[in-house]
Write an enzyme that holds these catalytic residues in place. Structure first.
Site, PDB file in Angstrom:
ATOM      1  N   ASP A   1     -11.065   3.015   4.201  1.00 30.37           N
ATOM      2  CA  ASP A   1     -11.445   1.604   4.080  1.00 30.37           C
ATOM      3  C   ASP A   1     -12.956   1.447   3.884  1.00 30.37           C
ATOM      4  OD1 ASP A   1      -9.611  -0.518   4.027  1.00 30.37           O
ATOM      5  OD2 ASP A   1      -9.093  -0.251   6.133  1.00 30.37           O
TER       6      ASP A   1
ATOM      7  N   GLN B   1      -4.886  -1.473   9.726  1.00 24.98           N
ATOM      8  CA  GLN B   1      -4.722  -2.765   9.045  1.00 24.98           C
ATOM      9  C   GLN B   1      -5.335  -3.889   9.889  1.00 24.98           C
ATOM     10  OE1 GLN B   1      -3.609  -3.246   5.971  1.00 24.98           O
ATOM     11  NE2 GLN B   1      -3.897  -5.454   6.077  1.00 24.98           N
TER      12      GLN B   1
ATOM     13  N   LYS C   1       0.841  -1.204   0.000  1.00 24.28           N
ATOM     14  CA  LYS C   1       0.000   0.000   0.000  1.00 24.28           C
ATOM     15  C   LYS C   1       0.874   1.252   0.000  1.00 24.28           C
ATOM     16  CE  LYS C   1      -3.870  -2.330   2.315  1.00 24.28           C
ATOM     17  NZ  LYS C   1      -4.609  -2.582   3.569  1.00 24.28           N
TER      18      LYS C   1
END
Ligand code: GUN
Length: 296
Positions: A123, A100, A54
């Protein structure tokens, strides 16, 4: 017939190319790049490797990013406090904030995710963003679900009026993808069925799918006899298995070699949905920066 390969890497590279231009425009206009802050708790190898890709992808398109690493022993309270501090920009500009997953087992994941302000929630996991998606006015769409829809649109796979079967009911992939495919417009208007571990006669349902999405995290769950000839098969699974020679290997939820002889198109693992998930995260980060700057 051998299926057409849905190349996620190539599509992600094209998406990155156009994002790079948009990020440049933003950076020129606001004299700073969009910025993403990632929280990584613990030392799971897979999570470390996702976070690395990422950050590398962000750098490729000109998005600044920072990964804040904290020990696996961090408590829920500590993680909630960290996310709140990031949101107050004590760790620099934070247009996008990403925690995460998975978090260590003792941590209340929902409490930590809910601490991410909905306007920085790249997200798309916050209930406000989930609610907006369910009402057909999406803001931040979960990246993997958005990536699957993008892959179908890009490959010219018709969704309107077709039967999409999603195996997996997670908040991260299955549920948001069902909403996207059933929503009005391009890449939507499908008839959607969600299957899960309690579904009776799974194969009888998956065989009805024009578009079959596997998102459960079980190696080779989808076998050739479960696929309608000519169907589009999208494999969201990323499973690390040990091969016969003892070496580590990444496989999806689909028995790729057998299913590719039945399907009309199929996404590989690796090189399928994974790169698109990352590309969608970059797009969401730019969107977050633009929303905050009042550009959208
Ligand atoms: N772990 C596996 N997939 C994801 C994802 O899409 N977002 C986050 N934050 N963690 C993940």
């Amino acid at each position: 017939m051998t299926a057409i390969l849905l190349d996620g890497r190539a599509l992600a590279a094209r998406i990155e190319g156009s994002l790079r231009n948009e990020v440049d425009t933003f950076t020129t206009m606001f004299r700073r790049p969009p910025r993403l802050v990632v929280v990584l708790a613990g030392d799971l190898a897979a999570s470390g490797s996702y976070v690395k890709s990422k950050a590398a992808a962000a750098a490729r398109v000109g998005i600044d990013s920072e990964v804040i690493r904290v020990p696996a022993t961090s408590t829920t309270e500590e993680l909630v406090a960290l996310v709140a501090a990031i949101a107050r920009e004590e760790h620099g500009v934070a247009d996008g904030i990403l925690v995460q997953l998975p978090l260590p087992e003792h941590v209340d994941t929902v409490a930590v995710l809910d601490a991410v302000p909905p306007d920085r929630d790249v997200d798309g996991f916050h209930p406000e963003n989930a609610g907006l998606l369910s009402q057909g006015r999406p803001r931040f769409v979960p990246c993997t679900a958005a990536g699957v829809q993008r892959m179908l649109i890009d490959a010219g796979i018709e969704t309107a009026g077709r039967h999409a079967v999603i195996v997996g009911r997670s908040d991260i992939v299955g549920k948001p993808l069902a909403l996207l495919l059933a929503s009005r417009g391009t890449g939507g208007d499908a008839t959607v069925t969600i299957c899960h571990s309690r579904s009776a006669n799974l194969a009888a349902i998956t065989r009805q799918a024009d578009i079959l999405v596997a998102a459960v995290g079980r190696p080779r769950l989808v076998t050739a006899d479960m696929v309608k000839p000519g169907a589009a098969v999208i494999d969201v699974g990323i499973n690390r298995i040990t091969g016969p020679d003892g070496s580590g290997k990444l496989v999806g939820d689909v028995d790729f070699e057998a299913v590719r002889e039945v399907a009309g198109s199929i996404s590989p693992v690796p090189g399928g949905v994974g790169p698109l998930t990352v590309a969608m995260l970059l797009a969401n980060t730019l969107l977050a920066a633009e929303l905050r700057a009042g550009r959208r």
